[in-house]
Motif scaffolding. Structure first.
Motif, PDB file in Angstrom:
ATOM      1  N   LYS A  84       7.871  -5.082   2.846  1.00 33.65           N
ATOM      2  CA  LYS A  84       7.521  -3.733   3.300  1.00 33.65           C
ATOM      3  C   LYS A  84       6.082  -3.677   3.790  1.00 33.65           C
ATOM      4  O   LYS A  84       5.795  -3.066   4.828  1.00 33.65           O
ATOM      5  CB  LYS A  84       7.719  -2.732   2.169  1.00 33.65           C
ATOM      6  N   ASN A  85       5.179  -4.308   3.069  1.00 33.24           N
ATOM      7  CA  ASN A  85       3.761  -4.260   3.418  1.00 33.24           C
ATOM      8  C   ASN A  85       3.386  -5.150   4.595  1.00 33.24           C
ATOM      9  O   ASN A  85       2.379  -4.907   5.251  1.00 33.24           O
ATOM     10  CB  ASN A  85       2.905  -4.630   2.213  1.00 33.24           C
ATOM     11  N   ASN A  86       4.172  -6.183   4.864  1.00 34.17           N
ATOM     12  CA  ASN A  86       3.770  -7.168   5.871  1.00 34.17           C
ATOM     13  C   ASN A  86       4.689  -7.267   7.077  1.00 34.17           C
ATOM     14  O   ASN A  86       4.479  -8.132   7.923  1.00 34.17           O
ATOM     15  CB  ASN A  86       3.646  -8.549   5.216  1.00 34.17           C
ATOM     16  N   ILE A  87       5.678  -6.419   7.170  1.00 31.88           N
ATOM     17  CA  ILE A  87       6.581  -6.476   8.314  1.00 31.88           C
ATOM     18  C   ILE A  87       6.041  -5.545   9.402  1.00 31.88           C
ATOM     19  O   ILE A  87       5.423  -4.530   9.123  1.00 31.88           O
ATOM     20  CB  ILE A  87       8.017  -6.112   7.894  1.00 31.88           C
ATOM     21  N   GLY A  88       6.280  -5.904  10.627  1.00 35.43           N
ATOM     22  CA  GLY A  88       5.771  -5.117  11.742  1.00 35.43           C
ATOM     23  C   GLY A  88       6.688  -3.989  12.181  1.00 35.43           C
ATOM     24  O   GLY A  88       6.386  -3.298  13.138  1.00 35.43           O
ATOM     25  N   LEU A  89       7.802  -3.813  11.519  1.00 42.55           N
ATOM     26  CA  LEU A  89       8.766  -2.781  11.903  1.00 42.55           C
ATOM     27  C   LEU A  89       8.592  -1.547  11.019  1.00 42.55           C
ATOM     28  O   LEU A  89       8.926  -1.573   9.842  1.00 42.55           O
ATOM     29  CB  LEU A  89      10.191  -3.317  11.772  1.00 42.55           C
ATOM     30  N   PRO A  90       8.079  -0.458  11.563  1.00 38.52           N
ATOM     31  CA  PRO A  90       7.818   0.719  10.736  1.00 38.52           C
ATOM     32  C   PRO A  90       9.073   1.353  10.147  1.00 38.52           C
ATOM     33  O   PRO A  90       9.033   1.917   9.052  1.00 38.52           O
ATOM     34  CB  PRO A  90       7.107   1.687  11.678  1.00 38.52           C
ATOM     35  N   ASP A  91      10.208   1.257  10.844  1.00 42.04           N
ATOM     36  CA  ASP A  91      11.445   1.837  10.316  1.00 42.04           C
ATOM     37  C   ASP A  91      11.913   1.106   9.062  1.00 42.04           C
ATOM     38  O   ASP A  91      12.329   1.728   8.088  1.00 42.04           O
ATOM     39  CB  ASP A  91      12.555   1.805  11.370  1.00 42.04           C
ATOM     40  N   VAL A  92      11.836  -0.220   9.105  1.00 40.54           N
ATOM     41  CA  VAL A  92      12.239  -1.018   7.936  1.00 40.54           C
ATOM     42  C   VAL A  92      11.272  -0.781   6.782  1.00 40.54           C
ATOM     43  O   VAL A  92      11.692  -0.629   5.630  1.00 40.54           O
ATOM     44  CB  VAL A  92      12.321  -2.514   8.303  1.00 40.54           C
ATOM     45  N   SER A  93       9.989  -0.726   7.077  1.00 41.75           N
ATOM     46  CA  SER A  93       8.984  -0.462   6.041  1.00 41.75           C
ATOM     47  C   SER A  93       9.207   0.892   5.393  1.00 41.75           C
ATOM     48  O   SER A  93       9.107   1.037   4.174  1.00 41.75           O
ATOM     49  CB  SER A  93       7.576  -0.513   6.632  1.00 41.75           C
ATOM     50  N   ALA A  94       9.511   1.899   6.211  1.00 39.30           N
ATOM     51  CA  ALA A  94       9.758   3.238   5.669  1.00 39.30           C
ATOM     52  C   ALA A  94      11.021   3.263   4.818  1.00 39.30           C
ATOM     53  O   ALA A  94      11.048   3.907   3.762  1.00 39.30           O
ATOM     54  CB  ALA A  94       9.871   4.243   6.807  1.00 39.30           C
ATOM     55  N   LEU A  95      12.054   2.555   5.247  1.00 37.37           N
ATOM     56  CA  LEU A  95      13.302   2.506   4.486  1.00 37.37           C
ATOM     57  C   LEU A  95      13.096   1.831   3.130  1.00 37.37           C
ATOM     58  O   LEU A  95      13.536   2.350   2.101  1.00 37.37           O
ATOM     59  CB  LEU A  95      14.372   1.763   5.292  1.00 37.37           C
ATOM     60  N   ILE A  96      12.424   0.691   3.137  1.00 37.63           N
ATOM     61  CA  ILE A  96      12.157  -0.008   1.875  1.00 37.63           C
ATOM     62  C   ILE A  96      11.229   0.830   1.000  1.00 37.63           C
ATOM     63  O   ILE A  96      11.437   0.946  -0.209  1.00 37.63           O
ATOM     64  CB  ILE A  96      11.563  -1.406   2.146  1.00 37.63           C
TER      65      ILE A  96
END
Length: 104
Positions: A43-55
């Motif tokens: 979540k903290n290191n992925i560049g995809l904001p949608d995936v980060s928000a979901l996690i």
């Protein structure tokens, strides 16, 4: 919602019912916490904001995060120390397994 707590408790009950050993309980706690920490890292290191928000919305940071979210005061302190003791037991199991299986 209490979905993360409910999932954790259901999985914990299933592990206790099927394996019935203290070591299985300790390994489950450690595996579950490691999985949550890996998801938090993603979540903290992925560049995809949608995936980060979901996690970030559905996955807690770890077991201590669940404890802190649903308890307070002395209960949080007691549960946190129980968690630390379980993780110390896990470390003991892993070290024992490492030195027992060492073939170098």
């Amino acid at each position: 919602m209490y979905i993360d707590l409910v999932v954790f408790i259901i999985l914990l009950v299933l592990v206790v019912m099927f394996f019935k050993r203290f070591s299985s309980f300790v390994f489950f706690i450690a595996i579950f916490d490691i999985l949550l920490r890996i998801l938090t890292f993603i979540k903290n290191n992925i560049g995809l904001p949608d995936v980060s928000a979901l996690i970030g919305k559905y996955v807690p940071s770890g077991i201590l995060g669940i404890i802190g979210k649903y308890s307070s005061g002395m209960i949080t302190t007691i549960l946190s120390w129980i968690y630390v003791i379980i993780m110390a037991i896990f470390l003991g199991y892993i070290c024992k397994l490492f030195f027992k299986k060492k073939k170098i």
